[in-house]
Design a protein around this motif. Structure first.
Motif, PDB file in Angstrom:
ATOM      1  N   HIS A 160      -1.455   1.492   6.277  1.00 28.22           N
ATOM      2  CA  HIS A 160      -0.697   0.279   5.931  1.00 28.22           C
ATOM      3  C   HIS A 160       0.812   0.494   5.957  1.00 28.22           C
ATOM      4  CE1 HIS A 160      -0.898   2.585   2.222  1.00 28.22           C
ATOM      5  NE2 HIS A 160       0.196   1.944   1.842  1.00 28.22           N
ATOM      6  N   ASP A 207     -10.549  -9.636   9.124  1.00 28.87           N
ATOM      7  CA  ASP A 207     -10.309  -9.281   7.721  1.00 28.87           C
ATOM      8  C   ASP A 207      -9.979  -7.799   7.572  1.00 28.87           C
ATOM      9  OD1 ASP A 207     -10.882 -11.897   7.096  1.00 28.87           O
ATOM     10  OD2 ASP A 207     -12.972 -11.501   6.547  1.00 28.87           O
ATOM     11  N   ARG A 240      -6.460  -5.981   6.243  1.00 29.52           N
ATOM     12  CA  ARG A 240      -6.471  -5.098   5.068  1.00 29.52           C
ATOM     13  C   ARG A 240      -5.934  -3.713   5.403  1.00 29.52           C
ATOM     14  NH1 ARG A 240      -8.694  -0.809   3.467  1.00 29.52           N
ATOM     15  NH2 ARG A 240      -9.961  -0.651   5.365  1.00 29.52           N
TER      16      ARG A 240
END
Length: 527
Positions: free
Chosen positions: A262, A280, A284
């Motif tokens: 991330h 999704d 994430r």
């Protein structure tokens, strides 16, 4: 406000912000537009104004390809994107179909033209000294024409998943419409960096990548798609926006997750044909927003995915978008779902996606009136995509028109089965397609690609299917192939016709075959 790409590129000529980043090099918009002017002038000097001003490009995702796109806009001629994954006579047919008089290539792809008969076509390699000389000696640019919004900017071939690729005439207005809509929706500007890793000869890269960067005045990072290089590229160049089509998200997600995935600059990923699960999971894992919509090169059926879109749906259509029965020429019944969520009236609710108001921005297939007429029937545009629509207007894809299956007297389509199979987390990609039943009709076959390092046993697969309350027993695949990979187009779309041609016995693979009660392992006859 610009009404053509010609006007928009001219408006970028005085910007000193970065336009292109490639490796360790970068060019400002001022430099990029100047190079495009010189390129366009050299092209026009090398062509015959008495012939159609159609210029083919057989090039990779490089700064030179970006220059060719901008040059076509400035020069007012038609750029023809030639698929770099085609081979031999298929390339020659494509070049001939769109009446190219000049074909630009690069050192990486020049060998693909060896031995081909290209009558009336001048081939120039933009990586040679000859091309550099032509550019340096070209006069100041005088455009072939001052274009208007409806003039053709580019010939873009369809992906060819269900037949031979067809050349779509793409007007300046279409590219501007697509780009400006995305720029506005996501608030993009000159501070953004757009990652262009989808093939720049195809519509997704032009509509959802290049036009977005040009419209925002953002930096462009051209690249060849690689799941392993994706995140390093994002971090290296500070990428904030990316476009995709087909299965790139699944390819990236198949790589091992790292604790710091991330930690990157990506804000927006926009594209089409990703599975809900991958949308999704990608958001994430990489900390970005993923927006997936319905798209096609023809852009005659426009569907957007607003907030609140239910799982499995591709969104809601623009006015005129409907689901029609091609036999009765009437709108299909509203989809009804049973208590498990399964479609209860598939026969009457499933039909073809159409635009009842006409062709939209579709201008036809060049040099192919038969294919154009097949799309434009009874005053409507017929997409070739099967779908159904619920009472609130949410649309669900069911496959292509060739994806109908007649299994034990029941009509099934492939897309709903694929969506269910992707609930099994070890599966990375899946293709469901019909194979002949030994007696009458069809049987369901599924080709599965597992995530890196994942395994799947017969018992686990059966237990998973048994738990899917919204899956008809007739939809359980009769044949299952655990494949290393699946055949795809250059835009990462699965070529089901190749899978169908392989039949129920793909050489060298072990199949699971289901009888009336359970699965068993089957070794192909040639083993």
């Amino acid at each position: 406000m610009a009404e053509t790409l010609q006007q928009l590129i001219r408006a970028r000529a005085d910007l000193d912000t970065v336009a292109v980043r490639y490796g360790d090099a970068s060019w400002t918009w001022r430099e990029h537009v100047a190079a495009a002017r010189d390129h366009a002038a050299a092209v026009i000097a090398a062509t015959d104004p008495a012939r159609p001003m159609h210029v083919g490009v057989l090039m990779g995702n490089t700064p030179e390809m970006l220059t060719a796109l901008a040059a076509a806009a400035l020069g007012g001629y038609v750029l023809c994107g030639i698929n770099t994954t085609r081979r031999g006579e298929a390339i020659a047919r494509d070049v001939g179909r769109v009446d190219c008089q000049l074909l630009l290539t690069d050192p990486e792809h020049r060998h693909l033209l060896d031995g081909l008969d290209l009558p009336g076509v001048v081939v120039l390699d933009v990586g040679t000294g000859e091309w550099a000389r032509r550019v340096s000696e070209a006069p100041a640019l005088v455009p072939h024409r001052e274009v208007v919004p409806d003039d053709t900017f580019m010939m873009i071939f369809t992906s060819g998943t269900s037949g031979e690729p067809k050349a779509v005439e793409v007007p300046h207005a279409m590219v501007l419409f697509a780009g400006s809509a995305l720029v506005q929706k996501y608030g993009l500007d000159g501070s953004d960096v757009c990652y262009l890793a989808m093939p720049l000869f195809h519509s997704n890269a032009v509509y959802a990548g290049w036009s977005v960067a040009v419209g925002a005045g953002a930096a462009m990072v051209p690249a060849a798609f690689s799941a392993s290089r994706f995140l390093p590229d994002v971090r290296r160049h500070g990428v904030t926006y990316m476009n995709y089509v087909g299965k790139p998200l699944a390819y990236i997600l198949a790589t091992a997750e790292q604790p710091d995935d991330h930690d990157n600059t990506l804000r927006i990923a926009f594209g089409n044909e990703a599975a809900d699960r991958d949308i999704d999971e990608f958001g994430r894992r990489f900390g970005c927003a993923v927006w997936d919509g319905f798209g096609s090169t023809e852009t005659a059926v426009i569907i957007t995915r607003p907030d609140g879109c239910p799982a499995g749906s591709i969104g809601q259509g623009f006015p005129g978008v409907a689901v029609y029965d091609p036999e009765t020429l009437t709108e299909c019944a509203v989809a009804r779902f049973d208590e498990s969520g399964a479609l209860a009236n598939a026969d009457e609710a499933t039909g073809e996606l159409v635009n009842t108001s006409g062709s939209g921005l579709f201008r036809g297939y060049y040099n192919d009136p038969g294919a154009t007429d097949q799309r434009l029937r009874h005053g409507m545009y017929w997409s070739g995509d099967l779908a159904y629509r619920d009472a609130e207007g949410w649309i669900y894809l069911a496959g292509r028109t060739g994806d109908w299956m007649r299994v034990d007297g029941e009509n099934l389509t492939t897309a709903p089965i694929e969506r269910i199979l992707l609930r099994l987390n070890v599966i990375s990609r899946v293709a469901v397609y019909p194979v002949p039943d030994e007696y009458v009709g069809d049987q369901v076959m599924a080709a599965l690609v597992l995530r890196d390092g994942a395994t799947l046993t017969l018992e686990e697969f059966e237990a998973f299917l048994s738990a899917q309350r919204d899956m008809s027993p007739k939809a359980w695949p009769r044949y299952v192939w655990i494949a290393d990979d699946l055949p795809t187009t250059a835009t990462n779309k699965i070529l089901k016709r190749e899978l169908v041609a392989r039949g129920v016995d793909p050489a060298g693979r072990v199949l699971w075959r289901r009888d009336r009660t359970r699965y068993g392992a089957v070794v192909p006859a040639d083993h």
